[in-house]
Design an enzyme around this catalytic site. Sequence first.
Site, short mmCIF file in Angstrom:
data_model
loop_
_atom_site.label_atom_id
_atom_site.label_comp_id
_atom_site.label_asym_id
_atom_site.label_seq_id
_atom_site.Cartn_x
_atom_site.Cartn_y
_atom_site.Cartn_z
N CYS A 1 26.31 42.26 -44.58
CA CYS A 1 25.36 43.31 -43.96
C CYS A 1 24.32 42.71 -43.29
CB CYS A 1 24.81 44.20 -44.92
SG CYS A 1 24.02 43.73 -46.37
N CYS B 1 17.27 56.17 -36.42
CA CYS B 1 18.20 55.73 -35.30
C CYS B 1 17.38 55.13 -34.27
CB CYS B 1 18.84 57.04 -34.69
SG CYS B 1 20.03 57.85 -35.70
N GLN C 1 29.56 52.11 -49.98
CA GLN C 1 29.46 51.76 -48.40
C GLN C 1 29.07 52.86 -47.93
OE1 GLN C 1 30.15 48.99 -46.88
NE2 GLN C 1 30.98 47.62 -48.47
N CYS D 1 11.93 59.41 -35.24
CA CYS D 1 12.44 59.01 -36.35
C CYS D 1 13.04 57.80 -36.28
CB CYS D 1 13.52 60.13 -36.62
SG CYS D 1 14.60 59.88 -38.16
N PHE E 1 30.61 39.48 -56.08
CA PHE E 1 29.65 40.72 -55.96
C PHE E 1 30.42 41.73 -55.81
CE2 PHE E 1 28.01 36.52 -54.05
CZ PHE E 1 26.80 36.51 -54.93
N GLU F 1 30.84 40.58 -61.09
CA GLU F 1 29.58 41.49 -60.95
C GLU F 1 28.45 41.44 -61.83
OE1 GLU F 1 26.65 43.77 -59.43
OE2 GLU F 1 28.62 43.46 -58.17
N ASP G 1 31.10 39.72 -51.16
CA ASP G 1 30.17 40.57 -49.97
C ASP G 1 29.01 40.77 -51.08
OD1 ASP G 1 29.46 42.72 -49.06
OD2 ASP G 1 30.45 44.27 -49.91
N CYS H 1 20.11 66.37 -37.86
CA CYS H 1 20.50 64.97 -38.21
C CYS H 1 22.01 64.83 -37.84
CB CYS H 1 20.27 64.73 -39.70
SG CYS H 1 20.67 62.87 -40.04
#
Length: 401
Positions: free
Chosen positions: A356, A59, A237, A56, A264, A284, A330, A134
């Site tokens: 991120c 992960c 998030q 998978c 953002f 935004e 962000d 999962c």
Amino acid sequence: MNETDEILRIAAKGDGVTADGRHVPLAAPGDRVGPDGAIARGPHHAEPPCRHFGTCGGCQLQHCDAESIARYLGERVTYAAQGQGVAVGRLLAPHLSPPASRRRCALHAETRRGPPAVGFREAGSHRVVDMRECHILRPELFALVPAVRELVARRKGRQAAKAELALVDQGVDCAISGLAMEGLEQTEAMLAFARDNGLARLTIDQGYGPEPVWEPEPLTVTLSGVPVDYPSGAFLQATADGEAALTRIAAEWLAGSRFVADLFAGLGTFAFALSPASKVLAVEAARDAHLACKAAAGRAGRPVHAMHRDLFRNPLQPDELDRFDAVLLDPPRAGAREQVARLADSSVPRIVYVSCNPASWARDAARLVAAGYRIEAARPVGQFVWSTHVELASLFVREPA
């Protein structure tokens, strides 16, 4: 090569790395690797809890313990900064979200020659892993996997669909694309799927955009105590735990700032966390998110002014930015090149940059540092447990002239 080589660290994509740069899949720091590739497990090698691990694509690091994953998160941030020639003043201890905490996901469903498979895609492939367990999803989301499998199994012929799930205040929001809803039988099956599984909302996209077909009551997501309308597909998030860690450190770093620009801003994740201690301008580009933030601020009486503006095409200019005591941004994974260039020309004393993507963050950080800022501190956050995805919050402080 020595008789055995020790794995020293985890590479960006999850492989273990030896001193001579050899990459070894599924090896953890402290493992030893023989000439034939056999792995002798070391003290940081963990037993993967999921039967699908290794196949998978959800992960990559279940074979590593929490200590080595935390170290990996910190190294990703540090190496990204060093690659741009900048230094992090204080690298704070990484925050790891716990297993079974992810509250949004996109599941794929496909039929090939037998029963449908529902789950994440295989690593490096378009094939779908038929998920039977999962350890990253919230139980409320995983509970829908058998129901989606049954829904697709009722369709004739080859099928390829996607179900995007998000856990909100009222339950699970489910958006399905790739499954037609033609005729009475298919319509009734979709409505029964929503009703029988207690969905908060079911949205169907048949190629003309998402259309809600089931929504007993309006959906909200509570952000720092403020219920905010939740448009289908809006950014959220990945975990409530990770959200709390990010908003907490941002509020700590910006304590005492009277006027803050949240760029953002999305639904207002940080804007509501920073108010009412600060007056916040929440900027935004997505109209539905902007309107949701604006309405929520009005209902809650929070000092948040929502502005609809595309910061990629029309970033805030230095004279606009100079009105604020601090800026929080962000941006998406691509970073905020244009907005950061305007920040570099401003006199804003403090900037909190949430990212991120360590690579785009480091590129933008180099621009700010060249303009006279220093990276006071950074905190890596591992919201996507056992994955190589790295998020971070960072504090930039302008050096005295």
